[in-house]
Structures are given as structure tokens and as C-alpha cells.
Scaffold this active site. Structure first.
Site, PDB file in Angstrom:
ATOM      1  N   HIS A  90      84.092  59.331  73.633  1.00  0.00           N
ATOM      2  CA  HIS A  90      83.316  58.095  73.501  1.00  0.00           C
ATOM      3  C   HIS A  90      81.818  58.311  73.685  1.00  0.00           C
ATOM      4  CE1 HIS A  90      81.394  54.393  75.037  1.00  0.00           C
ATOM      5  NE2 HIS A  90      82.118  53.812  74.097  1.00  0.00           N
TER       6      HIS A  90
ATOM      7  N   HIS B 160      92.902  50.536  73.715  1.00  0.00           N
ATOM      8  CA  HIS B 160      91.496  50.908  73.667  1.00  0.00           C
ATOM      9  C   HIS B 160      91.304  52.279  74.315  1.00  0.00           C
ATOM     10  CE1 HIS B 160      87.228  50.500  75.297  1.00  0.00           C
ATOM     11  NE2 HIS B 160      87.083  50.385  73.983  1.00  0.00           N
TER      12      HIS B 160
END
Length: 625
Positions: free
Chosen positions: A417, A374
Site C-alpha cells: 500500500h 480491504h
């Protein structure tokens, strides 16, 4: 009164906020067996304090407060008069006993105990040590519920013969609510629905019957409990995987009382009669989160007992009348708490049989989920950086890497992100407001830190472009079949045309077979399918069922739910597996590089029972050793 807190879970922050509304009460210490958990909790909730006992003791001597952060119970006891127990359920009894033996008053979160005999022993110990011990159920102490009991006692519906109480909430599959021997809906929520039954119908129940819906991991995701009395009955419903109307109904010989959802806040009480036009409505305040009511009752009981022990009250501590008065202050008597503990004991003793009746079987050997990194190896290295991706790609057995893409002001695809650059760089502002050259002048920082990260060679890192990521990872895709999960970060800012740009770059690098597109903006995935019908897509959401809803609507190929939102009901999991829907689960509980919170012991492989084919983790090497 100085309170030491055992635990750093969700409710503790609310408790601390509510303490501030109650006179003569303050928090003096926060304890967790892992000091890093205490420090992260304090940082996250802006709580000032110290990890040095001498500093805290010095403040106490000066009659001021410096909250002590500690992993040593004995140190906490030195700076507090009472203890609030908010540890995991299975530790409540041992934590209470420790505090009582240290001479501290105790307010314990629900459930007080999971065994009736243990509850009895704790109350007996509290009397022996001459301290207060109470169960913390906020509703029991709030003005509205007190008014409800008064209405019943005044006979507004005549004699009550039936009580129905419901409390359900969904979306807790990753929490302690669903895992372990002291988990499931009844243990987690049962105190709320049992206490009005005990309060209104009494503790002399004759028989009980439970029906439970099994979760895929062997706990109950929904339970309906029925209790019989000589002249009455009661029903309690709890759910973590089923949602129902959260109301309280009390049926009587001259009408019924309805407390609408959420009844546990007890803001509105309706008294209904045979004539449907005759409805009396009573309304009451429920301030804050309601914990102030239990804190106030606890303080009052402690002050009453302390005055008696100091000879400032007209009766002695060993006089039974004192304890009767103290128990009346509590609003929830020891007898009622003990009755509830026996219900938990009975339920847990029979849980396996209950689940067997509904068809639950222990899962056979499950295939371990594949592992995706991730944002790369984002626990050990800065997230979404070439360094993090390279380290992840080198982990033996890694199947995929997940990362996020956005567009710069001049239309370049970058990997980051957050929509804002503040958390992960030494800049401030939004990605969309910077050109690529401007972003490249910034340095990557550990999550939430100001100082730039420096690698082993003394270099700073920059926000990578998607081209740079493909240049790095294409050899791993070609050699090892590495999958790249590209999350299109366009749910906040739409980034018009981003889908086309990304797909064209994927084609340029000939990586079509190695790419999965995902997004919280499910309509964006429909755009991807319009451009390339063969593209693999997956809907993102914290909740599994919303993922599936979006998947069906836009024609996606799989789902990417959060660990907290995995569906828990056994039959639903079976249907998802039978449909062949790929389930790639992301975990939002692990810390990122630079964050102070502790990396807890957690086996994400266990989510295979909830249907996870892939787990996306910040620590891929942890699962692939």
C-alpha cells in the site's frame, strides 16, 4: 487548575494543545469508557502519562503532573479540580451531572444539552454544589467577538433588527455528525449559529420556523431556521451536505455589520453604511484554534469562585452578586445556553415531520452491500500479504478482495500500500528504490511495529508479487467468481508503464472478467481504457462527488468513495442509483493489524442508504457471519 477530560474525539487533541498556552491550567487525566481508546489516543498524539492511579496520585502529591489514562470516572475525579466534557452529544448532561456531584467545575462542549429543562437542571445543580458550569463555544470568548458586541452596544449601526449566521461543512458522512438520534447539521453545528442570535437579539424569541433538507439516513443535511422577535428577526443556517458562505450579518437602522467567512474566528469586522464608500474595518487576533479563550474564561470563573469559597474575596458564595459576576466572566450566560437547548429540543421533537414535508420516507428493505476484503483480512493478519488474502478468500460469502500494486526499481509488480516500506516491513525507504530481490529480503511487520510478524508455522512473511497473488487467488476467481480490485498506486509516483504491465499479467492469467482497476490518479484509468476498453475501472477519492466528477471525465465505470465522503443528500443518492453507477465504498476508520486503536462497533451495512453496493472492510468475516 487540573482538568480531567471526558472523551477522546478530534477536538480533545486541540484542547490539550491549547491548555499548554494558558497559565495555571494543566491536563491531569483523560477518560473514555474504553481504555484502549484512551491508550490509542495518547499514542497517536504523543501524550505521556500512566494508566496507574497510584502513580498519578503520587505525582499530584508532589505537585507535578502525570496524566492519568483511565476508563474509571471516579479515578479521574481523584486527580482533577475540573472536568472538560467532550463526549458524544447525548452523554453531555449525564457526564456533567456526574462531575458536578463529584464537586468538580465543568466546561462542556457544545451542544450543552438537547433539552431546555435538562440545561436548567444542570445549572441549578451547579449552583447547589457551588461549582462553575459553562458551555464551550470558542467564538463566544474570543477578542474579536467581544469587540463585535462592544461595537453593537456602542451603536455603530443603531438598533440591530436582523441577524443572519451561517456555518456549513461537508465530508462527514461516516462520523457521529450524521448518525444517531442526536445527529444532523442542526444539532452538530447549531450552537455556533444560535449563540450570536441569543447574544445580539436576546432569548425572548416569539416564534421559530425550520426548513430541513433530508439526508438519506433520516437526519438533516441542511437546515434553515428563522426566529421572530417583537422588533426583529434572525436566521441560522447549518449544513453537512450543503456548502454556503460562512458569514455573519447584523442589520441595523444605521448600517450593517459583516463578519466575513469564517466568521466564527472573528478576525475581521466590517461596518457598512448607506454610503457604499464608507466602510470601517476592525481586525483582531484569533490565536491557535481559539480554545485558549474559553479555557482562560473558565479558569478565571473557577478561580473567582474558589477565592470566594475560601474567604479570599469580599463577598460570600451565596451572594447573588457573585454569581452575576461569574456569569459575566463566562461571556455566554446560562440563560443563553438554556435558550439554545430549547431550540435543539424543539427541532428534534419536530424533525420527523420536517423531513416528511420535504419528501423523506424511511427506506424500505435495502439490499445488503456485497463485501470486499480491504487489503485482505487486514484486521486479523498483516495487510496485503498472501496470508491475509488467503484468509479473506476463505470467508463464506466474500465477493471480492482489494489490494494495491506498485513497481520496483527493476520494474516488477509488487503488492504493497504505502509508497514507503517503513510502516509494514523492517526496512526503510521507498518501494521504487529497491529491486524485487532486495524487497524479498525484508520481513513484513504489523502496522507501525519494528518486530517481524511470525506466522503459525514460525515463518516470516514477505512483500508478495502480483504473480504470487494471482497464483493464490485464481482458483477462487474461477470457482467462486471472486473479484480482485487492483488499486494502481500511482497518484504520488507515476510508475510509467505500470498499467500495461498489470493488464498484460491479468490477460496471461485469463482473469479479465474478475478484475476492477481503481486509482486516485484518474488519468491512469484513462490509460487502462486506452489499452483495454472492456476493462472495468473505478475512480478513487475520499469524496463521492469528486469520484463522480473523475468518472465522467475519464469514462470510468464506477466509483470508490471513502465512507466519510459518501454523499448524504437523499435526492443526490436517488439520482446516483437511477444512473446505475456502481458504488464501492472503502472504510478508513477500522484499525489494521498491529494498530492499537479499538475496533469500534460500526455497521457498515447501513451505508446502503447512501447508495453503497459494496463495502470494503478490514474485517470481512464480521459482516458475513
Amino acid at each position: 487548575m487540573r482538568i480531567g477530560i471526558i472523551g477522546t474525539g478530534r477536538i480533545v487533541n486541540r484542547f490539550i494543545s491549547e491548555v499548554e498556552t494558558v497559565n495555571n491550567v494543566e491536563v491531569s487525566a483523560i477518560y473514555n469508557p474504553h481504555i484502549e481508546s484512551v491508550l490509542f489516543f495518547a499514542e497517536k498524539n504523543n501524550i505521556e502519562g500512566t494508566a496507574d492511579l497510584d502513580t498519578a496520585l503520587e505525582a499530584k502529591a508532589l505537585e507535578t503532573t502525570k496524566v492519568l489514562f483511565t476508563d474509571i470516572k471516579e479515578d479521574m475525579y481523584k486527580v482533577c479540580d475540573a472536568v472538560y466534557v467532550a463526549s458524544p452529544h447525548e452523554y453531555h448532561v449525564s457526564d456533567m451531572r456526574d462531575a458536578i456531584n463529584a464537586g468538580k467545575h465543568v466546561l462542556c462542549e457544545k451542544p450543552f444539552a438537547l433539552s431546555g429543562d435538562e440545561a436548567v437542571s444542570v445549572f441549578e445543580l451547579a449552583r447547589e454544589k457551588e461549582v462553575i458550569c459553562m458551555e464551550a463555544i470558542k467564538t463566544a470568548y474570543c477578542p474579536g467577538f467581544s469587540g463585535l458586541i462592544q461595537l453593537i452596544e456602542n451603536g455603530v449601526i443603531g438598533q440591530p433588527y436582523d441577524v443572519e449566521a451561517t456555518f456549513t461543512k461537508i465530508g462527514s458522512s461516516s462520523g457521529r455528525e450524521m448518525w444517531g438520534s442526536a445527529a444532523g447539521s442542526f444539532v452538530e453545528l447549531g450552537s455556533y449559529v444560535l449563540f450570536p442570535i441569543a447574544k445580539i437579539m436576546g432569548t425572548e424569541s416569539l416564534e421559530s420556523y425550520n426548513w430541513s433538507l433530508p439526508s438519506a439516513n433520516g437526519n438533516d443535511s441542511y437546515t434553515k431556521s428563522c426566529f421572530s422577535y417583537r422588533f426583529g428577526t434572525a436566521t441560522a443556517k447549518t449544513g453537512l451536505g450543503v456548502k454556503s458562505e460562512g458569514e455573519l450579518i447584523i442589520a441595523g437602522e444605521n448600517g450593517y455589520i459583516k463578519v466575513p467567512s469564517p466568521w466564527w474566528l472573528t478576525k475581521r469586522i466590517e461596518v457598512h453604511h448607506e454610503d457604499p464608500n464608507r466602510v470601517e474595518v476592525y481586525e483582531s487576533l484569533f490565536e491557535g484554534s481559539g480554545l485558549r479563550y474559553e479555557i482562560t474564561a473558565f479558569r478565571n470563573a473557577c478561580e473567582t469562585l474558589d477565592k470566594s469559597k475560601a474567604g479570599e474575596a469580599p463577598v460570600e458564595v451565596d451572594n447573588e452578586d457573585v454569581w452575576c459576576e461569574l456569569e459575566s466572566i463566562a461571556s455566554l450566560s446560562p440563560q443563553e445556553t438554556i435558550w439554545m437547548a430549547y431550540q435543539f429540543e424543539s427541532f428534534l421533537a419536530n424533525k420527523k415531520e420536517l423531513l416528511r414535508i420535504t419528501g423523506y420516507e424511511e427506506p424500505s428493505q435495502l439490499k445488503k452491500p456485497d463485501v470486499y476484503a480491504h487489503r485482505g483480512s487486514s484486521y486479523e493478519y498483516p495487510e496485503n500479504t498472501l496470508l491475509s488474502f488467503e484468509k479473506a478468500a476463505e470467508v463464506d460469502g466474500i465477493k471480492g478482495i482489494e489490494f494495491d500494486v506498485q513497481l520496483t526499481k527493476d520494474g516488477e509488480i509488487v503488492v504493497i500500500h504505502d509508497e514507503a516500506i517503513d510502516r509494514t516491513t523492517n526496512g526503510k525507504g521507498y518501494v521504487r528504490d529497491f529491486t524485487l530481490s532486495e524487497l524479498k529480503k525484508l520481513s513484513i511487520t504489523p502496522s507501525g511495529n519494528d518486530a517481524p510478524f511470525v506466522d503459525e508455522e514460525g515463518n516470516h512473511l514477505q512483500i508478495p508479487t502480483l504473480k504470487e497473488v494471482f497464483d493464490l487467488l485464481r482458483p477462487y476467481c474461477e470457482k467462486n467468481g471472486l473479484i480482485l480490485n487492483i488499486e494502481l498506486k500511482n497518484s504520488v509516483y507515476p510508475y510509467e508503464g505500470m498499467e500495461k504491465k498489470v493488464i498484460e499479467l491479468v490477460a496471461e492469467y485469463k482473469l479479465q472478467e474478475n478484475i476492477i482497476y481503481s486509482s486516485f490518479n484518474h488519468d491512469s484509468l484513462a490509460v487502462v481504457k486506452d489499452i483495454n476498453p472492456a476493462a472495468q475501472t473505478a475512480t478513487l477519492d475520499a469524496d463521492m462527488l469528486k469520484c463522480i466528477e473523475g468518472m465522467v471525465r475519464v469514462g470510468a465505470d464506477g466509483v470508490h468513495p471513502g465512507s466519510a465522503g459518501m454523499t448524504v443528500n437523499m435526492d443526490t443518492v436517488e439520482r446516483i442509483k437511477e444512473a446505475g453507477i456502481p458504488v464501492r465504498m472503502w472504510n478508513g476508520t477500522e484499525p489494521l493489524f498491529g494498530q492499537t486503536r479499538r475496533l469500534k462497533e460500526c455497521d457498515l451495512d447501513k451505508y446502503a442508504v447512501f447508495g453503497a453496493d459494496v463495502i470494503m472492510t478490514n474485517v470481512p468475516d464480521r459482516y458475513l457471519k
